[in-house]
Motif scaffolding. Structure first.
Motif, PDB file in Angstrom:
ATOM      1  N   PRO A  32       0.809  -1.230   0.000  1.00  0.00           N
ATOM      2  CA  PRO A  32       0.000   0.000   0.000  1.00  0.00           C
ATOM      3  C   PRO A  32       0.837   1.273   0.000  1.00  0.00           C
ATOM      4  CG  PRO A  32      -0.150  -1.121   2.120  1.00  0.00           C
ATOM      5  CD  PRO A  32       0.539  -2.056   1.198  1.00  0.00           C
ATOM      6  N   TRP A  54      -4.418  -1.384  -5.884  1.00  0.00           N
ATOM      7  CA  TRP A  54      -5.652  -1.019  -5.184  1.00  0.00           C
ATOM      8  C   TRP A  54      -6.805  -1.936  -5.561  1.00  0.00           C
ATOM      9  CZ3 TRP A  54      -4.561   4.678  -6.720  1.00  0.00           C
ATOM     10  CH2 TRP A  54      -3.657   5.230  -5.799  1.00  0.00           C
ATOM     11  N   SER A  82      -9.313   1.031  -0.339  1.00  0.00           N
ATOM     12  CA  SER A  82      -8.908   0.788  -1.727  1.00  0.00           C
ATOM     13  C   SER A  82      -9.881   1.451  -2.694  1.00  0.00           C
ATOM     14  CB  SER A  82      -8.856  -0.720  -1.998  1.00  0.00           C
ATOM     15  OG  SER A  82      -7.957  -1.361  -1.121  1.00  0.00           O
ATOM     16  N   ALA A  85      -9.289   5.143  -2.735  1.00  0.00           N
ATOM     17  CA  ALA A  85      -8.099   5.492  -3.519  1.00  0.00           C
ATOM     18  C   ALA A  85      -8.392   5.444  -5.017  1.00  0.00           C
ATOM     19  CB  ALA A  85      -6.957   4.535  -3.171  1.00  0.00           C
TER      20      ALA A  85
END
Length: 252
Positions: A32, A54, A82, A85
């Motif tokens: 990450p 992601w 995720s 993002a």
């Protein structure tokens, strides 16, 4: 980065007894953070790697929420971060072409690349984990051709598309026949993802066979809305599985 911070509290690296276990745990923690750092570069390859990471974490978070029971809440956290993002990044950085300048079907190729990178990363991670803890070494048989296919797609080579298609077909057969043993529902996830990757290039292949250039305005709104709808739906399913079904939506 929030996922990385949370993983620091979950993965007991200090309790590892072997160097390979420390390396595997450290690599998992790094994913990450590396993905967040890649987003700040202007290279298309880096942008695709970040989105692939992601997307992989989004799906693995969903699986944890569906089957995790006690860890279902953590799965929702990973899936939500995720998804956030992916939605926040949007199409930023993807307009950079460099050597990746297809004359048509750019969005189709980008989607194929993101999914291929996500699957390659997930299978490599799981395979390395099995090699580390269970001494099973099947991952090179699948991960290596997947990586080659991704490289070919980035370079816009026809052989890249062929290798990617053949690898996905092989995954469906090997995983479906349990020649490569994966736990359920991870097995079903990889099979569905491989099937989707086989279906995505079909419009492109049909257009090539017909010798007709695609209409650049066709399905533009659908292409913009569909990824957002899918990401939101995955998060919604994760929340439902974790809190309405208590992490027992699917029996692992």
């Amino acid at each position: 980065m929030a996922i990385g911070v949370r993983l620091l509290l979950v993965i007991p690296i200090t309790e590892a007894h072997h160097a390979r276990e420390i390396l595997f745990g450290g690599a998992t923690l790094a994913v990450p953070f590396v993905a967040a750092a890649l987003l700040w570069t202007n290279r298309l390859t880096a942008q695709l790697l970040a989105r692939g990471a992601w997307w992989s974490m989004l799906l693995l978070g969903m699986l944890a929420a569906m089957t995790g029971r006690r860890d279902a809440g953590f799965g929702v956290f990973v899936a939500s971060c995720s998804a956030g993002a992916l939605l926040a990044a949007g199409g930023a950085g993807l307009a950079s072409r460099g050597r990746f300048a297809p004359v048509a079907f750019r969005s189709t190729l980008l989607i194929s690349l993101v999914l291929a990178i996500a699957d390659t990363g997930a299978i490599t991670w799981f395979g390395v984990g099995e090699a580390t803890f269970d001494h099973k070494y099947w991952v090179p048989c699948i991960a290596v051709p997947m990586i080659i296919g991704v490289i070919g797609l980035v370079r816009l080579r026809t052989w890249g598309l062929i290798v990617n298609a053949l690898t996905n077909a092989a995954i469906i057969v090997l995983v479906g026949k349990r020649i490569v043993a994966l736990p359920s529902p991870l097995r079903e996830l990889f099979m569905v993802s491989a099937t989707v990757q086989l279906l995505i290039p079909i419009p492109m292949l049909v257009s090539i066979l017909r010798g007709r250039a695609p209409n650049p305005d066709a399905w533009r709104r659908t292409k913009a809305i569909a990824p957002i709808a899918i990401i939101v739906a995955i998060v919604g399913l994760s929340i439902y599985a974790a809190y309405a079904c208590h992490g027992r939506l699917v029996d692992a």
